[in-house]
Every structure is written in structure tokens, then in C-alpha cells.
Scaffold this motif. Structure first.
Motif, PDB file in Angstrom:
ATOM      1  N   ALA A 105       0.837  -1.209   0.000  1.00  0.00           N
ATOM      2  CA  ALA A 105       0.000   0.000   0.000  1.00  0.00           C
ATOM      3  C   ALA A 105       0.867   1.251   0.000  1.00  0.00           C
ATOM      4  N   ALA A 106       1.920   1.256   0.793  1.00  0.00           N
ATOM      5  CA  ALA A 106       2.822   2.417   0.832  1.00  0.00           C
ATOM      6  C   ALA A 106       3.545   2.577  -0.504  1.00  0.00           C
ATOM      7  N   PHE A 107       3.977   1.473  -1.086  1.00  0.00           N
ATOM      8  CA  PHE A 107       4.608   1.538  -2.411  1.00  0.00           C
ATOM      9  C   PHE A 107       3.647   2.186  -3.407  1.00  0.00           C
ATOM     10  N   LYS A 108       2.384   1.813  -3.355  1.00  0.00           N
ATOM     11  CA  LYS A 108       1.390   2.351  -4.282  1.00  0.00           C
ATOM     12  C   LYS A 108       1.196   3.850  -4.070  1.00  0.00           C
ATOM     13  N   VAL A 109       1.091   4.281  -2.806  1.00  0.00           N
ATOM     14  CA  VAL A 109       0.917   5.704  -2.497  1.00  0.00           C
ATOM     15  C   VAL A 109       2.052   6.531  -3.099  1.00  0.00           C
ATOM     16  N   TYR A 110       3.272   6.006  -3.059  1.00  0.00           N
ATOM     17  CA  TYR A 110       4.426   6.758  -3.533  1.00  0.00           C
ATOM     18  C   TYR A 110       4.815   6.440  -4.974  1.00  0.00           C
ATOM     19  N   GLY A 111       3.974   5.689  -5.675  1.00  0.00           N
ATOM     20  CA  GLY A 111       4.242   5.388  -7.078  1.00  0.00           C
ATOM     21  C   GLY A 111       5.483   4.545  -7.281  1.00  0.00           C
ATOM     22  N   MET A 112       5.797   3.740  -6.276  1.00  0.00           N
ATOM     23  CA  MET A 112       6.972   2.871  -6.349  1.00  0.00           C
ATOM     24  C   MET A 112       6.546   1.502  -6.883  1.00  0.00           C
ATOM     25  N   THR A 113       7.453   0.815  -7.551  1.00  0.00           N
ATOM     26  CA  THR A 113       7.165  -0.504  -8.094  1.00  0.00           C
ATOM     27  C   THR A 113       7.460  -1.559  -7.039  1.00  0.00           C
ATOM     28  N   TRP A 114       6.452  -2.364  -6.732  1.00  0.00           N
ATOM     29  CA  TRP A 114       6.631  -3.424  -5.744  1.00  0.00           C
ATOM     30  C   TRP A 114       7.486  -4.523  -6.351  1.00  0.00           C
ATOM     31  N   PRO A 115       8.557  -4.920  -5.665  1.00  0.00           N
ATOM     32  CA  PRO A 115       9.421  -5.969  -6.197  1.00  0.00           C
ATOM     33  C   PRO A 115       8.781  -7.341  -6.000  1.00  0.00           C
ATOM     34  N   ASP A 116       9.143  -8.260  -6.828  1.00  0.00           N
ATOM     35  CA  ASP A 116       8.618  -9.619  -6.703  1.00  0.00           C
ATOM     36  C   ASP A 116       9.613 -10.488  -5.936  1.00  0.00           C
ATOM     37  N   ASN A 117      10.163  -9.922  -4.855  1.00  0.00           N
ATOM     38  CA  ASN A 117      11.140 -10.654  -4.046  1.00  0.00           C
ATOM     39  C   ASN A 117      10.450 -11.729  -3.220  1.00  0.00           C
ATOM     40  N   PRO A 118      11.165 -12.788  -2.885  1.00  0.00           N
ATOM     41  CA  PRO A 118      10.593 -13.782  -1.968  1.00  0.00           C
ATOM     42  C   PRO A 118      10.278 -13.130  -0.625  1.00  0.00           C
ATOM     43  N   PHE A 119       9.173 -13.551  -0.011  1.00  0.00           N
ATOM     44  CA  PHE A 119       8.740 -12.972   1.258  1.00  0.00           C
ATOM     45  C   PHE A 119       8.222 -14.109   2.132  1.00  0.00           C
ATOM     46  N   GLY A 120       9.024 -14.509   3.127  1.00  0.00           N
ATOM     47  CA  GLY A 120       8.662 -15.611   4.000  1.00  0.00           C
ATOM     48  C   GLY A 120       7.868 -15.151   5.204  1.00  0.00           C
ATOM     49  N   CYS A 121       7.233 -16.093   5.863  1.00  0.00           N
ATOM     50  CA  CYS A 121       6.399 -15.773   7.015  1.00  0.00           C
ATOM     51  C   CYS A 121       6.684 -16.734   8.164  1.00  0.00           C
ATOM     52  N   THR A 122       7.200 -16.210   9.263  1.00  0.00           N
ATOM     53  CA  THR A 122       7.486 -17.051  10.423  1.00  0.00           C
ATOM     54  C   THR A 122       6.200 -17.463  11.139  1.00  0.00           C
ATOM     55  N   LEU A 123       5.155 -16.663  11.023  1.00  0.00           N
ATOM     56  CA  LEU A 123       3.871 -17.040  11.627  1.00  0.00           C
ATOM     57  C   LEU A 123       3.325 -18.296  10.947  1.00  0.00           C
TER      58      LEU A 123
END
Length: 172
Positions: A105-123
Motif C-alpha cells: 500500500a505504501a509503495f502504491k501511495v508513492y508510485g513505487m514498483t513493488w518488487p517480486d522478491n521472496p517474502f517468507g512468514c514465520t507465523l
């Protein structure tokens, strides 16, 4: 997993883009190598609701003169030495669904491109590997307690990111 950045954000209100603090911990070769913490001027609405103040202790006067998310994100990448090449960065969060939604959401507000990096979840990993009856709850303090990880200052973005990093070094 030996190389990653554990990240945690706190929000000012019910808008996912209203990030008011970022904490991140860089892990290299299975060892915590660096830490980053920065208050953020929340956008698009700068107000911090009372409920959020009670959770993380961040008040409007704390963030009024703080840099905006786009500047903080670049500052974090520069701090970790990956500003020019962070395409290969792996991110981890405890409750990735929340943190990734806020970051997107913050990336979108600032017109930044969201990277398609891996994103793990410890939960998610904790839910799959630790029996519920042993941990009671899968929230960060309970998982840390179960794993013998000292944990203080819950909802401080840096403390949460460091706890997440320590969980990730074991579970992931």
C-alpha cells in the motif's frame, strides 16, 4: 535460510499505507549482521488513532517531522548496502500478510514498483511446525517464549523484526 531481511512495520491508523515505523534486521550467513529502525511520517493521513498509540506508543508528535516512507525505504536499502541491487533480497515477517499488505500500500501511495522478491512468514511456519497445545498462541511473544528467545518491547518495529529474525533462523 541464512540470508534475509526480517522486517516489521507499525501503522498509525486503519489505512495499510499509514506506516509510522519500520524495523528491519539483516541476517547474513545465519548471523544478525545489521539493524535499521526509523519513524515514518504516515501517509496519506498523518493522524495516529488512539488505539494505535496504545499498541505501539507512537504519537503524532513523534512522526510529525519524520521522513516519508519512500525516503525511509531508500535509506534502509542504503543502510544495508543493497540500494542499487535489492532484486535478490529475501524478506521475512511474522504475519507477512499484514506487513506485506502495508508495504504494498505504501509503495502504491508513492508510485513505487513493488518488487517480486521472496517474502517468507514465520507465523505461517510456526503454525505448520509447532503444535498449538505447546505454544498456546502463535503471536510473536508466545512463539519467542516457546523457542527460548528473549523478547521485550512488543510492537516496537525493531524489537519485533529482531525477534522475527531469530525465529526465522531456526524455523526457516
Amino acid at each position: 535460510m541464512d540470508n534475509f531481511i526480517a522486517i516489521d512495520v507499525e501503522t498509525a491508523n486503519n489505512q495499510p499505507s499509514s506506516i509510522c515505523a519500520i524495523g528491519a534486521v539483516k541476517v547474513v550467513d545465519g548471523v544478525i549482521a545489521d539493524r535499521f529502525y526509523q519513524l515514518v511520517k504516515p501517509e496519506p493521513e498523518w493522524y495516529i488513532r488512539h488505539f494505535s498509540e496504545e499498541i505501539h506508543g507512537i504519537f503524532p508528535e513523534d512522526t510529525r517531522d519524520a521522513p516519508t516512507f519512500d525516503r525511509v525505504w531508500m535509506s534502509m536499502l542504503e543502510h544495508f548496502g543493497i540500494a542499487g541491487n535489492w532484486d535478490n533480497a529475501v524478506f521475512v515477517a511474522h504475519n507477512k500478510a499484514f506487513d506485506e499488505r502495508c508495504l504494498r500500500a505504501a509503495f502504491k501511495v508513492y508510485g513505487m514498483t513493488w518488487p517480486d522478491n521472496p517474502f517468507g512468514c514465520t507465523l505461517q511456519k510456526a503454525r505448520r511446525t509447532i503444535p498449538r497445545q505447546l505454544v498456546g498462541s502463535y503471536s510473536l511473544p508466545y512463539v519467542c517464549e516457546f523457542m527460548g528467545i528473549p523478547f521485550y518491547n512488543h510492537h516496537n518495529a525493531l524489537a519485533d523484526a529482531e525477534a522475527c529474525a531469530k525465529i526465522a533462523m531456526t524455523l526457516l
